[in-house]
Design an enzyme around this catalytic site. Sequence first.
Site, PDB file in Angstrom:
ATOM      1  N   GLU A   1       9.019  -9.998   6.828  1.00  0.00           N
ATOM      2  CA  GLU A   1       8.446 -10.716   7.838  1.00  0.00           C
ATOM      3  C   GLU A   1       8.629 -11.853   7.250  1.00  0.00           C
ATOM      4  O   GLU A   1       9.382 -13.282   7.675  1.00  0.00           O
ATOM      5  CB  GLU A   1       7.743 -10.001   8.668  1.00  0.00           C
ATOM      6  CG  GLU A   1       6.824 -10.827  10.434  1.00  0.00           C
ATOM      7  CD  GLU A   1       5.905 -10.760  10.765  1.00  0.00           C
ATOM      8  OE1 GLU A   1       4.941  -9.632   9.876  1.00  0.00           O
ATOM      9  OE2 GLU A   1       5.332 -11.256  11.678  1.00  0.00           O
TER      10      GLU A   1
ATOM     11  N   HIS B   1       5.935  -2.905   7.245  1.00  0.00           N
ATOM     12  CA  HIS B   1       6.019  -4.373   7.587  1.00  0.00           C
ATOM     13  C   HIS B   1       6.095  -4.746   6.083  1.00  0.00           C
ATOM     14  O   HIS B   1       5.617  -5.006   5.145  1.00  0.00           O
ATOM     15  CB  HIS B   1       4.689  -4.972   8.674  1.00  0.00           C
ATOM     16  CG  HIS B   1       4.424  -4.532   9.858  1.00  0.00           C
ATOM     17  ND1 HIS B   1       4.367  -3.858   9.772  1.00  0.00           N
ATOM     18  CD2 HIS B   1       4.436  -5.999  10.943  1.00  0.00           C
ATOM     19  CE1 HIS B   1       3.809  -3.525  11.151  1.00  0.00           C
ATOM     20  NE2 HIS B   1       3.827  -5.051  11.949  1.00  0.00           N
TER      21      HIS B   1
ATOM     22  N   HIS C   1       7.750  -0.522  17.308  1.00  0.00           N
ATOM     23  CA  HIS C   1       6.640  -1.315  16.907  1.00  0.00           C
ATOM     24  C   HIS C   1       6.021  -2.702  18.408  1.00  0.00           C
ATOM     25  O   HIS C   1       5.921  -3.227  18.678  1.00  0.00           O
ATOM     26  CB  HIS C   1       7.919  -2.563  15.627  1.00  0.00           C
ATOM     27  CG  HIS C   1       6.835  -3.296  15.148  1.00  0.00           C
ATOM     28  ND1 HIS C   1       7.684  -4.098  14.069  1.00  0.00           N
ATOM     29  CD2 HIS C   1       5.784  -4.307  14.680  1.00  0.00           C
ATOM     30  CE1 HIS C   1       6.492  -5.072  13.559  1.00  0.00           C
ATOM     31  NE2 HIS C   1       6.103  -5.239  13.812  1.00  0.00           N
TER      32      HIS C   1
ATOM     33  N   HIS D   1       1.795  -3.040  18.236  1.00  0.00           N
ATOM     34  CA  HIS D   1       0.214  -2.792  17.863  1.00  0.00           C
ATOM     35  C   HIS D   1      -0.122  -2.560  18.680  1.00  0.00           C
ATOM     36  O   HIS D   1      -0.330  -4.131  19.663  1.00  0.00           O
ATOM     37  CB  HIS D   1      -0.304  -3.921  16.991  1.00  0.00           C
ATOM     38  CG  HIS D   1       0.554  -4.095  15.474  1.00  0.00           C
ATOM     39  ND1 HIS D   1       0.444  -3.427  14.362  1.00  0.00           N
ATOM     40  CD2 HIS D   1       1.851  -4.710  15.409  1.00  0.00           C
ATOM     41  CE1 HIS D   1       1.219  -4.019  13.361  1.00  0.00           C
ATOM     42  NE2 HIS D   1       2.241  -4.836  14.292  1.00  0.00           N
TER      43      HIS D   1
ATOM     44  N   ASP E   1       5.826  -6.037  19.170  1.00  0.00           N
ATOM     45  CA  ASP E   1       5.374  -6.011  18.137  1.00  0.00           C
ATOM     46  C   ASP E   1       3.237  -6.150  18.823  1.00  0.00           C
ATOM     47  O   ASP E   1       2.919  -5.707  18.227  1.00  0.00           O
ATOM     48  CB  ASP E   1       5.118  -7.705  17.544  1.00  0.00           C
ATOM     49  CG  ASP E   1       5.118  -7.649  15.684  1.00  0.00           C
ATOM     50  OD1 ASP E   1       4.331  -6.432  15.785  1.00  0.00           O
ATOM     51  OD2 ASP E   1       5.111  -8.613  15.074  1.00  0.00           O
ATOM     52  N   ASP E   2       3.515  -7.429  19.669  1.00  0.00           N
ATOM     53  CA  ASP E   2       1.957  -8.071  20.412  1.00  0.00           C
ATOM     54  C   ASP E   2       1.688  -8.717  21.458  1.00  0.00           C
ATOM     55  O   ASP E   2       1.481  -9.900  21.492  1.00  0.00           O
ATOM     56  CB  ASP E   2       0.602  -8.704  19.150  1.00  0.00           C
ATOM     57  CG  ASP E   2       1.012  -7.964  16.899  1.00  0.00           C
ATOM     58  OD1 ASP E   2       0.173  -7.537  17.563  1.00  0.00           O
ATOM     59  OD2 ASP E   2       1.558  -8.213  17.105  1.00  0.00           O
TER      60      ASP E   2
HETATM   61  N1  HPA Z   1       2.634  -8.535  10.899  1.00  0.00           N
HETATM   62  C1  HPA Z   1       1.764  -7.785  10.034  1.00  0.00           C
HETATM   63  N2  HPA Z   1       0.718  -7.508  11.004  1.00  0.00           N
HETATM   64  C2  HPA Z   1       0.136  -7.504  12.232  1.00  0.00           C
HETATM   65  C3  HPA Z   1       1.281  -7.695  13.102  1.00  0.00           C
HETATM   66  C4  HPA Z   1       2.529  -8.342  12.494  1.00  0.00           C
HETATM   67  O1  HPA Z   1       3.496  -8.727  13.521  1.00  0.00           O
HETATM   68  N3  HPA Z   1       1.468  -7.577  14.148  1.00  0.00           N
HETATM   69  C5  HPA Z   1      -0.477  -6.431  14.211  1.00  0.00           C
HETATM   70  N4  HPA Z   1      -0.629  -6.964  12.927  1.00  0.00           N
HETATM   71 ZN    ZN Z   2       4.135  -5.729  13.612  1.00  0.00          ZN
END
Ligand code: HPA
Ligand code: ZN
Length: 346
Positions: A207, A204, A24, A26, A285-286
């Site tokens: 969350e 996703h 996971h 991006h 994630d990011d």
């Molecule tokens: N959630 C949803 N969209 C996203 C995320 C995330 O954590 N990171 C980049 N796009």
């Molecule tokens: Zn994500």
Amino acid sequence: MDFGTISRQRLPELLRAMPKAELHIHIEGSLEPELIFALARKNGVALAWPSVEALRAAYAFTDLQSFLDIYYAGASVLLHESDFEAMAMAYFCRVAADHVVHAEIFFDPQTHTARGVAMGTVIRGLARACERAKRELGVTSALILCFLRHLSEEEAIATLHDALSYREHFIGVGLDSSERGHPPEKFTRVFAEAGKLGLHRVAHAGEEGPPAYIEQALELLHVERIDHGVRCVESPALVKRLAAEGIALTVCPLSNLKLRVFDKLADHNLAELLHAGLKATVNSDDPAYFGGYVNDNFVAIFEALPQLGAAEAYALARNSFDASFVDAAAKRSMTAQLDAAFARFR
Ligand code: HPA
Ligand code: ZN
């Protein structure tokens, strides 16, 4: 395996050294402020922030949307194939040092095609980095094309069709961006088409959105993994189902902290998920926006949760291989590397 002989004190070292897969990430979220400014200068793209420091100072998020607004602005500097390649190579070089041996990488083509960047520019640049990562770093990888859920299903379908000219370069589709108000059911037809094309499916869900979104992703999108999924614990029946079906959750602790899904890491439910028999994994994630790459996520969450020890470290790394989309031989080989790393710590 006997994990009892590995002391808590040595956990950070073990967590950093163990081989792992990242499932996971991006790739646009790996764009560091320094590279954003270098590409902005090179490409003549104006940014709303005067300096790297000012941009970093803006990384004070209150929820998912407040992050996404800045994340899309950061991605606006990507114009050329070489920009996408440079971004992904920076990620690969960084995570090779974290002992990531395999990465399944999300990309958001609509963020780029909406600015006039061609689909081929995006995919060819990323694919070139994937080939180089294998050759230069020994890291294997695959690309997963994500649809932006705040846009329409028609736009997602057009994006999928546009990407089919580069079908050999991606293995699956995902669903990201603003979750609230954009349930998985909105994308039933495009995921059905992706399935018919032999593409893997992930989304996703859970969350910021409710457990019902996780159920929809399973029932209507037929996903093989849930990205995040931490809100599943609000439905004991759903937890049972996820465990019984062996559906992996790609959990991102520092992301959850920065986007206020949990107030503090000590409140995070990763240990609860694992102990409920769920196939959880740890991911970044990011990483450029949330204060850490995958090893930082591992070390921080193990420090915050005393219920996590060497057995859980092994389970999380093992889950990352099991839940990946590589073949059985590759899973065996990565698991053998994991066993060897643990053997060095006993
Ligand atoms: N959630 C949803 N969209 C996203 C995320 C995330 O954590 N990171 C980049 N796009
Ligand atoms: Zn994500």
